[in-house]
Design an enzyme around this catalytic site. Structure first.
Site, PDB file in Angstrom:
ATOM      1  N   ASP A 157       0.842  -1.198   0.000  1.00  0.00           N
ATOM      2  CA  ASP A 157       0.000   0.000   0.000  1.00  0.00           C
ATOM      3  C   ASP A 157       0.875   1.245   0.000  1.00  0.00           C
ATOM      4  OD1 ASP A 157       0.732  -0.747   2.713  1.00  0.00           O
ATOM      5  OD2 ASP A 157      -0.653   0.795   3.429  1.00  0.00           O
ATOM      6  N   GLU A 180      -0.041  -0.734   5.923  1.00  0.00           N
ATOM      7  CA  GLU A 180       1.061  -0.147   6.688  1.00  0.00           C
ATOM      8  C   GLU A 180       0.965   1.370   6.743  1.00  0.00           C
ATOM      9  OE1 GLU A 180       5.002   1.383   7.820  1.00  0.00           O
ATOM     10  OE2 GLU A 180       3.887   1.778   5.985  1.00  0.00           O
TER      11      GLU A 180
END
Length: 384
Positions: free
Chosen positions: A74, A140
Site C-alpha cells: 500500500d 502499513e
C-alpha cells in the site's frame, strides 16, 4: 538470466494501491510467487470501524532456518497529480530513473526482494536450504489495524515460526548501504489537562487561570531530559505539539487548558514507567494545580535487535555489494518492525528514503539492481 527487477517494480507501481485498496499489487505478487513454487495465501482481516484489508503470506521450503521478508504494497495518496512529472501510477522510466508512488516506500524494495528470491531459487534447484517466506500487507500506511499485526498472529496460529526477518523499509539517508535499522524508538501520545476556575479577567483573584499553570508545567517538563540515551538510542524526547483552551472570548479566564504532546522514547523505558515518570514530574511542577494526563493507547514500544550474527550477516552482505559499512541505527519513526519483533529478530534495510511520500517519488535503476544484489547475497549467506 536474472529476474527483471525493473519490470517487476513497474508492474507494482502501476497498481493504484492507496491504503486500504489492494489495487492489484498483492494479486501480482501472488502470481509471481505462485509461478516460482511458493504456496500463497491471501487472508483478509476486518475490524469494526475500519476498512477490510487484503494481505499476503507466501512460503517455500521446509524446516529451518526460516527467513521472512516483510513489507507492504500500500502507498500514501499521490496528492495533486498535475504536479508530477510523470503519472504517479504509470511506472515511467526516464534517464535511468523509475518514477511512481511507492517507488521508494516500498514497492521498489518488494520488487527487489521478489527478484532476489527468484534468482536464489533458480541458482539452488528451485528451493532454499530451509524456508523462505514473504509477509506483505496493504495496511502499513494507514491505521495498521488489519495488516501486519493480524497477519503475524494468523501465521503463528497456523504453526509458522520465523527465525529472522528482513523488513524492506527505506532506511538509507543518502546512498544505498548507509544505514541498517536495528530497532525503533517507542511512541506515546498524551494530553496534559489543567483545570482552573473561570472568571472575568478584571477580577483575577476570584478565578484560577489554568493557562498560568499549564505554561509552568510545560516549561518544567521540557527543562529536564528524560534520559541520556544509550549505546544504540538517542535520548528520549518529549515535544508539545499544541496548546488549547477553547476560549473565543478575550476577557474571560478559561476553565481548562489542554496541551498535547508526543514522546519518542528509547529502551530505557516501558510505556508504564514512562507514564509514571511524566506524571511524577508534572505533579511536582503543578504546585497544587488540578491536572490530569490523558494517555492515548500505543502499540509502539521501543525495541532493539542486538548486534550479533544475523546483524553482522546483513551488514557484510551490504558491504560486499555497495562497498559501504552500514551504520546501525534506531532513528526515525515507527514501522511494522514493532509488531514483528514479538515473533523474531528483525532488521530493516531498503532504498534511499529522500523522495518517499513526495511529489515525483523515484528510484534510480542502479539502486534497484544494487538492492536486489544485496538481498540475493543475504539469501545466499543465510541459506548457505
Amino acid at each position: 538470466m536474472p529476474a527483471d527487477v525493473v519490470a517487476i517494480a513497474q508492474s507494482l507501481l502501476r497498481c493504484p494501491s492507496v491504503t486500504p485498496a489492494e489495487g492489484g499489487a498483492l494479486a501480482y505478487v501472488a502470481e509471481v510467487l505462485s509461478r516460482a513454487g511458493f504456496t500463497v495465501e491471501r487472508p483478509v482481516f476486518s475490524e469494526p470501524g475500519h476498512a477490510d484489508v487484503e494481505n499476503l503470506y507466501a512460503r517455500i521450503g521446509s524446516g529451518g532456518p526460516h527467513l521472512v521478508f516483510a513489507g507492504h504494497t500500500d502507498v500514501v495518496p499521490p496528492g495533486d497529480e498535475s504536479r508530477w512529472t510523470y503519472p504517479p501510477f504509470g511506472g515511467a522510466l526516464a534517464d535511468g530513473v523509475l518514477y511512481g508512488r511507492g517507488a521508494v516506500d516500498m514497492k521498489g524494495a518488494v520488487a527487489c526482494a521478489l527478484a532476489a528470491a527468484l534468482d536464489h531459487l533458480a541458482a539452488n534447484g528451485g528451493r532454499p536450504k530451509g524456508t523462505l517466506s514473504f509477509l506483505l500487507t496493504g495496511d502499513e500506511e494507514g491505521v495498521a489495524v488489519n495488516g501486519t499485526v493480524k497477519l503475524l498472529k494468523w501465521a503463528a496460529e497456523r504453526g509458522e515460526t520465523f527465525d529472522h526477518c528482513i523488513l524492506g523499509e527505506p532506511t538509507n539517508p543518502d546512498a544505498l548501504g548507509d544505514m541498517i535499522k536495528i530497532g525503533r524508538r517507542g511512541s506515546q501520545n498524551g494530553t496534559l489537562v489543567v483545570t482552573g476556575t473561570p472568571g472575568h479577567v478584571a477580577y483575577p483573584h476570584l478565578a484560577d487561570n489554568p493557562v498560568r499553570h499549564v505554561v509552568r508545567m510545560i516549561a518544567a517538563l521540557l527543562a529536564e531530559p528524560l534520559d541520556a540515551g544509550t549505546d544504540h538510542f538517542d535520548p528520549s524526547n518529549l515535544e508539545f505539539t499544541s496548546i488549547d483552551v477553547g476560549n473565543k472570548t478575550v476577557n474571560v479566564i478559561p476553565a481548562e487548558a489542554r496541551a498535547r504532546f508526543n514522546i519518542r522514547f528509547n529502551d530505557l523505558h516501558t510505556q508504564a514507567t514512562l507514564r509514571d515518570l511524566i506524571e511524577t514530574r508534572a505533579t511536582a511542577a503543578a504546585q497544587g494545580a488540578r491536572f490530569r494526563v490523558d494517555w492515548e493507547p500505543s502499540n509502539a514500544d521501543a525495541f532493539l535487535t542486538a548486534p550479533g550474527p544475523f546483524v553482522t550477516l546483513v551488514g557484510d552482505a551490504i558491504t560486499s555489494v555497495t562497498g559501504r559499512a552500514a551504520k546501525l541505527s534506531t532513528s526515525g519513526g515507527t514501522s511494522d518492525a514493532r509488531f514483528i519483533k514479538n515473533y523474531c529478530p528483525v532488521v530493516e534495510f531498503g532504498l534511499v528514503n529522500a523522495s518517499m511520500h513526495g511529489i515525483d517519488e523515484r528510484v534510480p535503476v542502479a539502486d534497484l539492481l544494487a538492492l536486489t544484489a544485496v538481498y540475493r547475497e543475504i539469501f545466499s549467506r543465510y541459506f548457505g
